[in-house]
Every structure is written in structure tokens, then in C-alpha cells.
Design a protein around this motif. Structure first.
Motif, PDB file in Angstrom:
ATOM      1  N   THR A  12       0.860  -1.190   0.000  1.00  0.00           N
ATOM      2  CA  THR A  12       0.000   0.000   0.000  1.00  0.00           C
ATOM      3  C   THR A  12       0.891   1.233   0.000  1.00  0.00           C
ATOM      4  O   THR A  12       2.061   1.166   0.376  1.00  0.00           O
ATOM      5  CB  THR A  12      -0.893   0.078   1.252  1.00  0.00           C
ATOM      6  N   LYS A  13       0.307   2.355  -0.375  1.00  0.00           N
ATOM      7  CA  LYS A  13       1.059   3.623  -0.316  1.00  0.00           C
ATOM      8  C   LYS A  13       1.348   4.006   1.131  1.00  0.00           C
ATOM      9  O   LYS A  13       2.224   4.813   1.407  1.00  0.00           O
ATOM     10  CB  LYS A  13       0.241   4.737  -0.978  1.00  0.00           C
ATOM     11  N   GLU A  14       0.583   3.414   2.067  1.00  0.00           N
ATOM     12  CA  GLU A  14       0.783   3.729   3.493  1.00  0.00           C
ATOM     13  C   GLU A  14       1.753   2.758   4.160  1.00  0.00           C
ATOM     14  O   GLU A  14       1.840   2.700   5.383  1.00  0.00           O
ATOM     15  CB  GLU A  14      -0.556   3.702   4.227  1.00  0.00           C
ATOM     16  N   HIS A  15       2.453   1.944   3.328  1.00  0.00           N
ATOM     17  CA  HIS A  15       3.570   1.120   3.812  1.00  0.00           C
ATOM     18  C   HIS A  15       3.180  -0.181   4.523  1.00  0.00           C
ATOM     19  O   HIS A  15       3.916  -0.671   5.368  1.00  0.00           O
ATOM     20  CB  HIS A  15       4.540   1.959   4.687  1.00  0.00           C
ATOM     21  N   GLU A  16       2.029  -0.744   4.163  1.00  0.00           N
ATOM     22  CA  GLU A  16       1.745  -2.118   4.549  1.00  0.00           C
ATOM     23  C   GLU A  16       2.158  -3.033   3.390  1.00  0.00           C
ATOM     24  O   GLU A  16       2.099  -2.619   2.224  1.00  0.00           O
ATOM     25  CB  GLU A  16       0.243  -2.339   4.834  1.00  0.00           C
ATOM     26  N   ALA A  33       8.658   1.358   6.840  1.00  0.00           N
ATOM     27  CA  ALA A  33       7.725   1.938   7.817  1.00  0.00           C
ATOM     28  C   ALA A  33       8.239   1.782   9.240  1.00  0.00           C
ATOM     29  O   ALA A  33       8.204   2.725  10.039  1.00  0.00           O
ATOM     30  CB  ALA A  33       6.359   1.291   7.681  1.00  0.00           C
ATOM     31  N   THR A  57      -8.549   2.244   8.074  1.00  0.00           N
ATOM     32  CA  THR A  57      -7.682   1.804   9.173  1.00  0.00           C
ATOM     33  C   THR A  57      -8.259   0.568   9.838  1.00  0.00           C
ATOM     34  O   THR A  57      -9.477   0.428   9.980  1.00  0.00           O
ATOM     35  CB  THR A  57      -7.535   2.878  10.267  1.00  0.00           C
ATOM     36  N   SER A  68       0.701   5.749  14.590  1.00  0.00           N
ATOM     37  CA  SER A  68       0.434   5.590  13.163  1.00  0.00           C
ATOM     38  C   SER A  68      -0.705   4.597  12.942  1.00  0.00           C
ATOM     39  O   SER A  68      -0.717   3.525  13.538  1.00  0.00           O
ATOM     40  CB  SER A  68       1.670   5.056  12.434  1.00  0.00           C
ATOM     41  N   ASP A  69      -1.623   4.969  12.072  1.00  0.00           N
ATOM     42  CA  ASP A  69      -2.709   4.056  11.708  1.00  0.00           C
ATOM     43  C   ASP A  69      -2.189   2.970  10.777  1.00  0.00           C
ATOM     44  O   ASP A  69      -1.248   3.187  10.021  1.00  0.00           O
ATOM     45  CB  ASP A  69      -3.816   4.837  10.990  1.00  0.00           C
ATOM     46  N   PHE A  71      -3.439   0.549   7.610  1.00  0.00           N
ATOM     47  CA  PHE A  71      -4.475   0.588   6.579  1.00  0.00           C
ATOM     48  C   PHE A  71      -4.613  -0.780   5.920  1.00  0.00           C
ATOM     49  O   PHE A  71      -3.612  -1.419   5.594  1.00  0.00           O
ATOM     50  CB  PHE A  71      -4.134   1.652   5.536  1.00  0.00           C
TER      51      PHE A  71
END
Lengths: 129, 364
Positions: A12-16, A33, A57, A68-69, A71
Motif C-alpha cells: 500500500t502507499k501507506e507502507h503495509e 515503515a 484503518t 500511526s494508523d 491501513f
């Protein structure tokens, strides 16, 4: 910095990261992350059976300084939670790609995978940070 | 941000691979090798902190004491040559412009006021507006500043600043000296709860001093970032502007009554501040420990079991020394006694905590 970005995962763009095995998706936090966060001291994860939605989230990780959430990479039902992280979140720092996994999700639709990044795209994303 | 300022140690931080962040308009190191390690290293050995972003305001002349007595809450007339104390700058409404340290460089004539980085311009303007005839100058760009803190800090200072015996200086003292031809002032103050000192040095000498302190063969000092500076001060329940105190804080509610001397002198908003205390303080700054899982963070609300709001968190973190979460909070006075259970609203969930004795860690 040289972060390990396995070729076989989705991101993901949120680093998962998301490892797909048929319709079961294992979710974790990328090396990048955890490095940005610093020492993780607290993890809040959903209960088994909880529904999650792609891009929303589903939990929280906290370092000493930051909250930090987390996602969800795909929509579906949480079928397994890495409960060892609740007592000892340090494996999120030590081994984010393996022991530090967060949850396993039974995904609703494979089509959503098209919304995720592959390794080359994710490497490009973090190289720009 | 185009107007971000750099301290004289900016290049040293980059060379040390620090993670740099914008803090109060300054590019500062948040951490080097890791916040927890840096925190523990300071508690056990010696840590170096770049605090050059802090402001220095000089108050001089025959009216220096009269002016500082009016501007600040503590009694400046008690300071002898070379002594320092913590104090507050009240605003006209009885809130706080800032919290400060005042150093007496020459009794009745020359005082150095050290202020928070983010407040330097505001403080200088306020002090100038309410000046009672002193010569007030903003010397912030002239001075670099390094804090050396931890149980080994004074041994390091004795070595680097010889012949000055920093280890024999009492707490809250300041002494002038030189380092490689640069003017310095060494003060036995600091904001970590550890023994140590803060050194003011002419800006152009700051990097040489920093590297000398890092190069000692006897005491291995490590550079420490702002992240650990914050967890260290939180463990001591030291107030930080923008967290525990701000323009609306009553200093008695913040637990700072010990630096307010209304019987000794007059000062800005004295009547308002004292009246609030006499009428009974509505809230109290307390320490919290968690009884259930969760980390308190600034801004989270404190509630009763029934969900009624009774306060809010001003600072919270995972304490590296205790390896458990700690928090500082304002609560309504009736909930301020040690042992009182309270609930913290963490992302919509009420998580149980308890009012505890502070400081969280006994040091120094």
C-alpha cells in the motif's frame, strides 16, 4: 537506505505489505515503515472475525513518539491476529517481513489487488521519501 | 519551509546521520541511533544535546532588577553573582508568555534570560513592551548552546573545561570562561533531571566544542536528539511550553507555585494569578500511569467511568526508563489525588489509568 522489498508481495502507499495465498492475505508493515517509526512499543489490532475495508484503518502502531494508523490492503474478514505482538511488539522492528506480520484477512475480491503497488513501484515510492 | 533556521551544529548533525526535523522553525535532530538508546544512554552515561535553538535575551543596566521583578514571577533580587533560577513570564491575563531560566552574571547589572526557541521573538517583544528602563537585547544569534547531561556529564565537563571544576559547582550556578578563544558560560542547569550543565558559547565555536566533547578518551558522550530530550523531561514531569503551559495557563494549576513570590514583590498580573489560587484552583496537573493497555498522548481526553469529561493529556509517551506508558494531564481538582482512577479516551475507547506520584523517575 537499502530496505528489503520482497518481489512477491503487494504494497500500500501507506507502507503495509500484503502476501497473497489464494484468497488469504497476510498483512504486515514494511521495513521502511518500521524504520521511520522507530522502536515500536504498542500495537492495537482488530479481533478475529472483524470486517475490514480496503484503504481504511484496521489498527494502530505506536513508537515512543508517534502514533500511526494501519491501513487494510484489501477488504475482507480478519481470520487470524498475530497476538504475540500485543505483548511484545519488538518483532515488528526486528523482523517486519516475517515474525512481525499483523493479521490474516480472507479477502472479498481479488480485483482489489489491482489497486495495490508491486515491488518496483513501492521501491520508487520510498526512494522519493 | 523556506525560513527554517539552522543551528551552528547543523553540519555536525548531518555528518552524524541524525534524522532532522523542522522544530519550531529550526532544523533539529530528532534522533541519531534511536530514541530509546539515546534516552537510556543519558540516564546511565552522558548525552550531548544541541540546544542552540533556545533564545538568549540579555537584560542589563541599573534598572535590570526592577524590570525583571516586574516581568517575572520569581524574586530576582535573591540571585547573587553566578546564581540562576527557574521563573515565569506572566501575560496581562495571568497566563504565561513563557517559562525561562534567569542567570545573574553581575548582581543588579547584568542578567541572561534563556527562553524557549519557539517563543524567542514573542518573549523579546513582550519584555521590550513592558520594560522598566533596562537595556534589553536579543542575543540569540550570538550564542550556540550545548547541554551535557547524565551521571558522567560532570566528569566530562571537568576534563574539557579545566581548570574550571564544573563538578564542584552547586546546582543552578553559572561561570564565565573560554574555550579555544571563544567566550563561554557554563551553567549547572538542564532539563533532563540528570546532573550536568548547559554551555553557552559564541556561535562560531559551537562545532569545535561539540566535537571536543564527543572526542573525550575518558567519557564517551553520545549525541542525543529532541525525541529523547522530550521523554527525559516527561519522566521528570518538567513542564514544556505548548504542552503543560501556554498563554492560558494558571501557573499554580501547573504546579509552579514554587517560583511565584507574590509576598516579595509586584509583577505583571499578580492580582489575577493570586486571586485564582485564593478562590480555589479548578484543575491540577498530575501524573498518570495506565492500568490497561494503551499509551496516553497529548490532547486525549480524561473522563469518568460514565464518560464525563474531566481533563486532558498534556504530554504522554512510553517511558524508556520504566518501560511502561506515562502521561501528564490536567484534571479537575477533585480527581487530582494520588490513586484516583480516571479513564483516558483513546480512539473512542475508555482505557483505565490512575493518578500517581511524580516525578515518574527519581534522578539527579
Amino acid at each position: 537506505m537499502g530496505f528489503h522489498v520482497p518481489e512477491d508481495l503487494y504494497y500500500t502507499k501507506e507502507h503495509e505489505w500484503a502476501q497473497v495465498d489464494e484468497n488469504i492475505v497476510t498483512v504486515g508493515l514494511t521495513e521502511f515503515a518500521q524504520d521511520q517509526l522507530g522502536e515500536v512499543v504498542y500495537v492495537d489490532l482488530p479481533e478475529e472475525g472483524q470486517k475490514v475495508t480496503q484503504g481504511q484503518t484496521f489498527g494502530v502502531v505506536e513508537s515512543v513518539k508517534a502514533v500511526s494508523d494501519l491501513f487494510a490492503p484489501v477488504s475482507g474478514t480478519v481470520i487470524e491476529v498475530n497476538s504475540s505482538l500485543l505483548d511484545d511488539p519488538s518483532s515488528l522492528n526486528d523482523d517486519p517481513n516475517n515474525d512481525g506480520w499483523l493479521v490474516r484477512i480472507e479477502m472479498d475480491s481479488e480485483k482489489e489487488l489491482a489497486n495495490l503497488l508491486r515491488a518496483p513501484e513501492y521501491k520508487k515510492l520510498i526512494s522519493e521519501k | 519551509m523556506t525560513n527554517t533556521q539552522k543551528t551552528p551544529l547543523y553540519n555536525d548533525h548531518v555528518n552524524l546521520k541524525a534524522r532532522m526535523v523542522d522544530f519550531a522553525g529550526w532544523l533539529m535532530p530528532i534522533q541519531y541511533e534511536g530514541l530509546k538508546e539515546e534516552h537510556q544512554y543519558t540516564r546511565q552515561h552522558a548525552g550531548l544535546f544541541d540546544v542552540s535553538h533556545m533564545g538568549e535575551i540579555r537584560v542589563k543596566g541599573p534598572k535590570a532588577v526592577e524590570t525583571l521583578q516586574w516581568l517575572t514571577t520569581n524574586d530576582v533580587s535573591t540571585l547573587e553573582n553566578g546564581q540562576a533560577h527557574y521563573s515565569l513570564l506572566p501575560n496581562a491575563q495571568g497566563g504565561l508568555v513563557d517559562d525561562i531560566f534567569i542567570y545573574c552574571l553581575a548582581k543588579n547589572e547584568d542578567y541572561l534570560v534563556c527562553v524557549n526557541a519557539s517563543n524567542t521573538d514573542k518573549d523579546f517583544a513582550w519584555m521590550t513592551q513592558n520594560n522598566r528602563g533596562a537595556d534589553i537585547t536579543n542575543e540569540s544569534s550570538y550564542w550556540g548552546q550545548i547541554a551535557i547531561q547524565g551521571p558522567k556529564a560532570l566528569q566530562l565537563c571537568d576534563e574539557v573545561f579545566a581548570p574550571i571544576k564544573v563538578s564542584e559547582m552547586p546546582r543552578n550556578q553559572i561561570v564565565k570562561g573560554t574555550f579555544e578563544g571563544h567566550a563561554i558560560m557554563i551553567a549547572t542547569t538542564g532539563y533532563t533531571g540528570e546532573k550536568g550543565c548547559e554551555v553557552f558559547i559564541e556561535a562560531q565555536g559551537t562545532s569545535a566544542l561539540w566535537n571536543r566533547l564527543l572526542g573525550s578518551a575518558q567519557v564517551t558522550a553520545k549525541p542525543i536528539g529532541l525525541g529523547a530530550r522530550d521523554t527525559l523531561r516527561t519522566e521528570m514531569k518538567f513542564s514544556l511550553y505548548g504542552h503543560e503551559i501556554d498563554d492560558n495557563s494558571n501557573p499554580y494549576e501547573a504546579g509552579l507555585g514554587w517560583v511565584i513570590k507574590p509576598k516579595a514583590k509586584d509583577f505583571i498580573a499578580k492580582d489575577i494569578i493570586v486571586k485564582a489560587k485564593e478562590e480555589g484552583l479548578k484543575r491540577k496537573l498530575v501524573g498518570l500511569k495506565m492500568l490497561e493497555r494503551g499509551i496516553p498522548r497529548q490532547g486525549y481526553e480524561l473522563k469518568t467511568a460514565g464518560g464525563e469529561k474531566i481533563g486532558f493529556i498534556t504530554s504522554g509517551t512510553h517511558s524508556p526508563t520504566l518501560d511502561e506508558p506515562i502521561g501528564i494531564a490536567y484534571v479537575e481538582s477533585s480527581f487530582g489525588a494520588e490513586g484516583t482512577p480516571v479513564f483516558i479516551d483513546i480512539r473512542g475507547k475508555l482505557v483505565k489509568a490512575q493518578v500517581v506520584k511524580t516525578p515518574f523517575v527519581n534522578k539527579g
